[in-house]
Design a protein around this motif. Structure first.
Motif, mmCIF file in Angstrom:
data_model
loop_
_atom_site.group_PDB
_atom_site.id
_atom_site.type_symbol
_atom_site.label_atom_id
_atom_site.label_comp_id
_atom_site.label_asym_id
_atom_site.label_seq_id
_atom_site.Cartn_x
_atom_site.Cartn_y
_atom_site.Cartn_z
ATOM 1 N N ARG A 195 -4.491 15.321 -10.616
ATOM 2 C CA ARG A 195 -4.253 15.479 -9.156
ATOM 3 C C ARG A 195 -3.496 14.351 -8.524
ATOM 4 N N ILE A 196 -2.611 14.710 -7.585
ATOM 5 C CA ILE A 196 -1.768 13.613 -6.821
ATOM 6 C C ILE A 196 -2.047 14.126 -5.505
ATOM 7 N N TRP A 197 -2.338 13.147 -4.604
ATOM 8 C CA TRP A 197 -2.464 13.190 -3.281
ATOM 9 C C TRP A 197 -1.390 12.285 -2.464
ATOM 10 N N ARG A 198 -1.003 13.062 -1.499
ATOM 11 C CA ARG A 198 -0.105 12.206 -0.391
ATOM 12 C C ARG A 198 -0.669 11.188 0.434
ATOM 13 N N ALA A 199 -0.530 10.009 0.443
ATOM 14 C CA ALA A 199 -1.284 9.116 1.210
ATOM 15 C C ALA A 199 -0.425 9.428 2.650
ATOM 16 N N PRO A 200 -0.948 9.523 3.656
ATOM 17 C CA PRO A 200 -0.488 9.626 5.149
ATOM 18 C C PRO A 200 0.108 8.442 5.579
ATOM 19 N N LYS A 201 1.074 8.530 6.591
ATOM 20 C CA LYS A 201 1.791 7.199 6.785
ATOM 21 C C LYS A 201 0.626 6.457 7.774
ATOM 22 N N PRO A 202 1.049 5.003 7.522
ATOM 23 C CA PRO A 202 2.124 4.174 7.370
ATOM 24 C C PRO A 202 2.254 4.384 5.884
ATOM 25 N N PHE A 203 3.374 3.668 5.615
ATOM 26 C CA PHE A 203 3.931 3.623 4.065
ATOM 27 C C PHE A 203 2.838 2.698 3.315
ATOM 28 N N GLU A 204 2.201 3.593 2.153
ATOM 29 C CA GLU A 204 1.099 2.958 1.317
ATOM 30 C C GLU A 204 1.524 2.136 0.391
ATOM 31 N N HIS A 205 1.211 0.660 0.446
ATOM 32 C CA HIS A 205 1.755 -0.306 -0.453
ATOM 33 C C HIS A 205 0.540 -0.869 -1.410
ATOM 34 N N SER A 206 -0.543 -0.211 -1.366
ATOM 35 C CA SER A 206 -1.766 -0.712 -2.234
ATOM 36 C C SER A 206 -1.320 -0.426 -3.733
ATOM 37 N N LYS A 207 -2.056 -1.310 -4.670
ATOM 38 C CA LYS A 207 -2.281 -1.059 -6.015
ATOM 39 C C LYS A 207 -3.648 -1.226 -6.290
ATOM 40 N N LEU A 208 -4.523 -0.152 -6.630
ATOM 41 C CA LEU A 208 -5.816 -0.047 -6.846
ATOM 42 C C LEU A 208 -6.094 0.906 -7.968
ATOM 43 N N LEU A 209 -6.875 0.532 -9.111
ATOM 44 C CA LEU A 209 -7.382 1.263 -10.039
ATOM 45 C C LEU A 209 -9.030 1.108 -10.301
ATOM 46 N N THR A 210 -9.622 2.361 -10.403
ATOM 47 C CA THR A 210 -11.071 2.238 -10.927
ATOM 48 C C THR A 210 -11.315 3.261 -12.067
ATOM 49 N N VAL A 211 -11.990 2.745 -12.960
ATOM 50 C CA VAL A 211 -12.539 3.771 -13.887
ATOM 51 C C VAL A 211 -14.259 3.777 -13.824
#
Length: 471
Positions: free
Chosen positions: A381-397
């Motif tokens: 699944r891919i989700w579109r993060a609403p504005k403002p521009f999303e610059h985060s880099k996060l990963l969980t398992v």
């Protein structure tokens, strides 16, 4: 007579072409592991007489790797040690811990505190407060460091720290912080602060380095408190100031033994950039446990750690049993990573990826839409993060393991940029990151919507995908 001279010139040109092409072929076969890259360079050398060989000599030879090797051989005291895990895990994540240790050549260290800071509104005051309290040392590295409402307070804080006799080192990227005109670099230099521009040169034969950038964002104060993540120093991160081009991002405040690894990463960049080695208690004081998280630093770059991030992503994906949650500003992973995510979704792992509704690179958005159909078809699944521009880099398992830092899910971060990430084994921290990821989910990408795009739009997007290795 002229015909004879022309014939002789052509003969010599042919000899030179063959000799150079053979030399390129030998060098490529020895040093290029990627089959596509190797075939491409050899084809260019043979099919473009002389010019192809010259292009390879300028752009194809990894001089960064060679320079790093020379520095490590000359200076063994770079605080690098053989990997030895002091606190091995006993659960199903133990193989992941061992693999990441082998890849990064660093152990996980217990007793750390990691605090999430949202945007520059939370990160900058905490960072400035740490600089204001500095007593012995400040190490600061930023891809973008601008002379605006965000950058000026940092410059002033550093100048004040220098007046207190604090030892300071600053690295700004040679392109991200201004290639021709770099006002922050100039101001710090005029103030007598030791500052360096990462891989910056106006010399023509060094222009190949323009594509190799330090994407790291690091601040270490007194060797005891560190900040790292995705936030550059620029006004776009101050969302409360309502900037013209707002950026949503996260940074992290870190205390505990793992701070020494962050400082080691900065020290390695500093010696690589300037030749000066940082050592002693001012930079590496003894560190006591202050929290519950096991953590370690993972660095990557085209010098010696070129596969680190991609390998760690692959290991984490293979370890997942319940969930994989990702936020990234650019989602253009190479096929083997996309395949690994797709296989995880097929075996029942809930794989969710949040990306910006619209990034700051339109061509990347086009390429992404053409790239992700197999992943969506597999159940990802891919989700579109609403504005403002999303610059985060996060990963969980599985709500147990997290990776945060500077690396995006694209070829540039995995092959060309120098990156730094923090691996954390801690349920409480993972729950914070997962909640942050959930908040970023907006409208879903669907196969139906992608396939209903007009033919010319789909053709454009597929053409853009061909440039994936260069975006």
């Amino acid at each position: 007579m002229n015909d004879g001279l022309d014939f002789l010139a052509r003969q010599w040109l042919t000899i030179i072409h063959v000799v150079l092409a053979v030399a390129v072929t030998f060098h490529v076969l020895i040093y290029k592991r990627d089959v596509r890259s190797a075939a491409g360079w050899m084809g260019l050398a043979w099919l473009s007489p002389v010019i192809g060989s010259v292009l390879y000599a300028v752009f194809g030879v990894n001089r960064v790797q060679r320079k790093a090797f020379r520095i490590r051989r000359r200076r063994r005291a770079l605080h690098e040690h053989a990997y030895a895990e002091s606190t091995p895990r006993r659960d199903y994540l133990a193989p992941l811990q061992r693999a990441v240790g082998k890849i990064s050549n660093r152990p996980t260290q217990p007793g750390n505190s990691v605090k999430l800071l949202r945007n520059g509104d939370e990160a900058y005051p905490a960072m400035l407060a740490a600089i204001a309290s500095a007593q012995t040392s400040i190490a600061l590295s930023s891809y973008i460091f601008t002379n605006d409402a965000a950058g000026k307070p940092f410059v002033e804080a550093l100048v004040e720290a220098k007046a207190r006799k604090v030892d300071i080192r600053v690295i700004v990227d040679g392109v991200g912080s201004g290639y021709i005109y770099a006002p922050v670099f100039g101001r710090l230099k005029r103030e007598g602060i030791k500052v360096a521009r990462f891989m910056h040169s106006f010399v023509p034969w060094h222009m190949a380095f323009l594509n190799l950038r330090s994407h790291k964002k690091i601040l270490v104060v007194d060797g005891t408190i560190a900040f790292m993540g995705g936030i550059n120093i620029c006004v776009g991160n101050l969302l409360k100031e309502k900037p013209k081009e707002p950026i949503r991002d996260e940074h992290f405040q870190i205390e505990g033994p793992v701070v020494a690894q962050i400082m080691e990463a900065f020290a390695a960049d500093w010696i690589f950039t300037t030749g000066e080695e940082l050592k002693g208690n001012a930079w590496f004081p003894p560190l006591a446990p202050v929290g519950r998280a096991d953590a370690r630093i993972i660095t990557s770059g085209p010098d010696k750690d070129i596969d680190n991030i991609e390998f760690i992503f692959l290991q984490a994906i293979s370890a997942a049993r319940q969930s994989i949650k990702i936020v990234t500003p650019y989602f253009l992973p190479e096929d083997r990573l996309l395949t690994a995510l797709s296989l995880a979704a097929m075996r029942g792992v809930a794989v969710d990826v949040a990306i910006p509704a619209d990034s700051d690179h339109t061509i990347i958005d086009w390429a992404t839409r053409a790239h992700v159909e197999p992943f969506l078809s597999s159940g990802g699944r891919i989700w579109r993060a609403p504005k403002p521009f999303e610059h985060s880099k996060l990963l969980t398992v599985d709500g147990r393991w997290s990776l945060v830092g500077s690396a995006n899910w694209d070829v540039r971060s995995m092959r060309l940029n120098f990156e730094i990430n923090l691996e954390v084994y801690d349920r409480a921290f993972a729950s914070v990151i997962e909640a942050e990821i959930e908040r970023k989910k907006g409208r879903a990408y669907t196969l139906k919507r992608l396939r209903q795009r007009p033919f010319l739009i789909r053709l454009r997007d597929r053409a853009a995908r061909l440039f994936m290795p260069y975006l």
